[in-house]
Design an enzyme around this catalytic site. Structure first.
Site, PDB file in Angstrom:
ATOM      1  N   GLU A 130     -27.711  -3.731 -49.153  1.00 27.99           N
ATOM      2  CA  GLU A 130     -27.947  -4.793 -50.135  1.00 27.99           C
ATOM      3  C   GLU A 130     -29.441  -4.897 -50.343  1.00 27.99           C
ATOM      4  OE1 GLU A 130     -28.108  -9.410 -50.842  1.00 27.99           O
ATOM      5  OE2 GLU A 130     -26.316  -8.915 -49.691  1.00 27.99           O
ATOM      6  N   HIS A 187     -32.443  -4.739 -53.230  1.00 29.26           N
ATOM      7  CA  HIS A 187     -32.499  -5.012 -54.662  1.00 29.26           C
ATOM      8  C   HIS A 187     -33.757  -4.444 -55.324  1.00 29.26           C
ATOM      9  CE1 HIS A 187     -29.071  -7.560 -54.088  1.00 29.26           C
ATOM     10  NE2 HIS A 187     -29.714  -8.308 -53.215  1.00 29.26           N
ATOM     11  N   HIS A 189     -21.918 -10.456 -55.001  1.00 26.57           N
ATOM     12  CA  HIS A 189     -23.215 -11.009 -54.595  1.00 26.57           C
ATOM     13  C   HIS A 189     -23.428 -12.374 -55.237  1.00 26.57           C
ATOM     14  CE1 HIS A 189     -27.630 -11.479 -54.553  1.00 26.57           C
ATOM     15  NE2 HIS A 189     -27.559 -10.793 -53.433  1.00 26.57           N
ATOM     16  N   ASP A 227     -31.508  -7.197 -47.350  1.00 18.63           N
ATOM     17  CA  ASP A 227     -31.717  -8.072 -48.512  1.00 18.63           C
ATOM     18  C   ASP A 227     -33.145  -7.925 -49.021  1.00 18.63           C
ATOM     19  OD1 ASP A 227     -31.040  -9.776 -50.556  1.00 18.63           O
ATOM     20  OD2 ASP A 227     -30.628 -11.504 -49.280  1.00 18.63           O
TER      21      ASP A 227
END
Length: 320
Positions: free
Chosen positions: A10, A12, A160, A283
């Site tokens: 995850e 980004h 998400h 993250d």
């Protein structure tokens, strides 16, 4: 200590042609200069920070809300263009990057077709959907073609968070947002809305319709592993339609460690779901890599379970 191939999924990034459609450029956190620099960097800085922390692979996904708040006419070409550019990034990364697709959920049929294109032709590993689609829950049957196609392609959908529905924001959070803006997002709002999304998906009958469907939740399952027994117990009471809620969740969901480096929460999740269902994530760049890697080194699990979480489970789920 490099004993494992570490896969973080995850993680980004921002595409400027997507974010120009965001209100306020992507929210208050994304306006921080250092964070924006990292979000728009899919090269030297990102790889340097992966190497320094010991992360071998990132599965890249566009940051929230991606294309979930665009109308269909806008979202279809924007998602396609962003996915094509992400394909170029992953193809030229020497195996360091893989991709989750952005989907134009405002047109579920087009979203299903885009999922198939990105998986079959571009080698993507699934897709990420952020929050509600223009205010609609994803358990609505109009969205089921997306999940049907995911089952056919045998790829997961990563559910998400995004900023909650405005009516929820007004009713639940507005009194405290001046002093605690994070309450609306990772502090609590993200958790409530995404966990509700997952619960509704289980109750909708989606997994009976698509018995091989695979869903990923971040942040150690948005708190659901802690509550599975109680939810299941309450739904078995008289007056409820029968549902094997807990079993369905544990069969169809995987969870990641993204942004939730809590050893008690991880151990609860392992006890509830098993180490086979937990995937390492950071993250990034909303959370930086070193704290996640340092935490994983110290968790009280044996070497086999540690290897599964670091990357073994991701290799199997995503066929890396």
């Amino acid at each position: 200590m490099k004993q494992h191939r570490v896969i973080a999924l995850e993680e980004h990034y921002f595409d400027p042609d997507v974010t120009k459609h965001f209100p306020a450029g992507g929210g208050p956190e994304a306006r921080l200069p250092e964070l924006r620099n990292r979000l728009f960097d899919v090269g030297e800085l990102r790889l340097k920070e992966m190497d320094e922390a010991g992360i071998d692979v990132q599965v890249l996904s566009h940051g929230a809300p991606a294309t979930q708040r665009m109308d269909a006419e806008t979202a279809i070409p924007v998602a396609r263009q962003a996915n094509d550019k992400l394909h170029g990034i992953t193809r030229n990364s020497g195996g360091r990057f893989h991709g989750f697709a952005a989907l134009p959920t405002a047109d579920p049929k087009a979203a299903a077709e885009e999922l198939e294109r990105t998986v079959s032709k571009l080698g993507f590993k699934g897709a990420m959907i952020h929050g509600l689609s223009n205010g609609l829950w994803l358990d609505d049957k109009r969205f089921w073609p997306i999940f049907e196609r995911a089952q056919t392609l045998d790829v997961p959908i990563y559910m998400h968070p995004a900023i909650p529905h405005p009516a929820v924001t007004d009713a639940y959070y507005k009194d405290y947002l001046k002093d605690f803006p994070g309450l609306l997002t990772a502090g609590w709002g993200f958790t409530v809305e995404t966990a509700t999304q997952a619960i509704r998906m289980v109750l909708s009958g989606m997994f009976e319709a698509y018995p091989r469907l695979k869903i990923i939740l971040g942040h150690l399952g948005e708190g659901l592993p802690f509550s599975l027994w109680r939810i299941d117990m309450a739904l078995q009471r008289q007056g409820n339609r029968s549902t094997a809620f807990r079993d369905t969740f544990r069969e169809h969901f995987w969870i990641t460690t993204s942004g939730n480096f809590s050893t008690p929460a991880l151990l609860c999740s392992v006890m509830e779901m098993g180490a086979d269902r937990i995937l390492f994530s950071v993250d990034y760049p909303f959370v930086l890599n070193p704290p996640g890697m340092k935490w994983m080194q110290d968790i009280p699990l044996g070497p086999d379970d540690r290897e599964k979480i670091y990357g073994g489970n991701a290799r199997r789920l995503l066929r890396l």
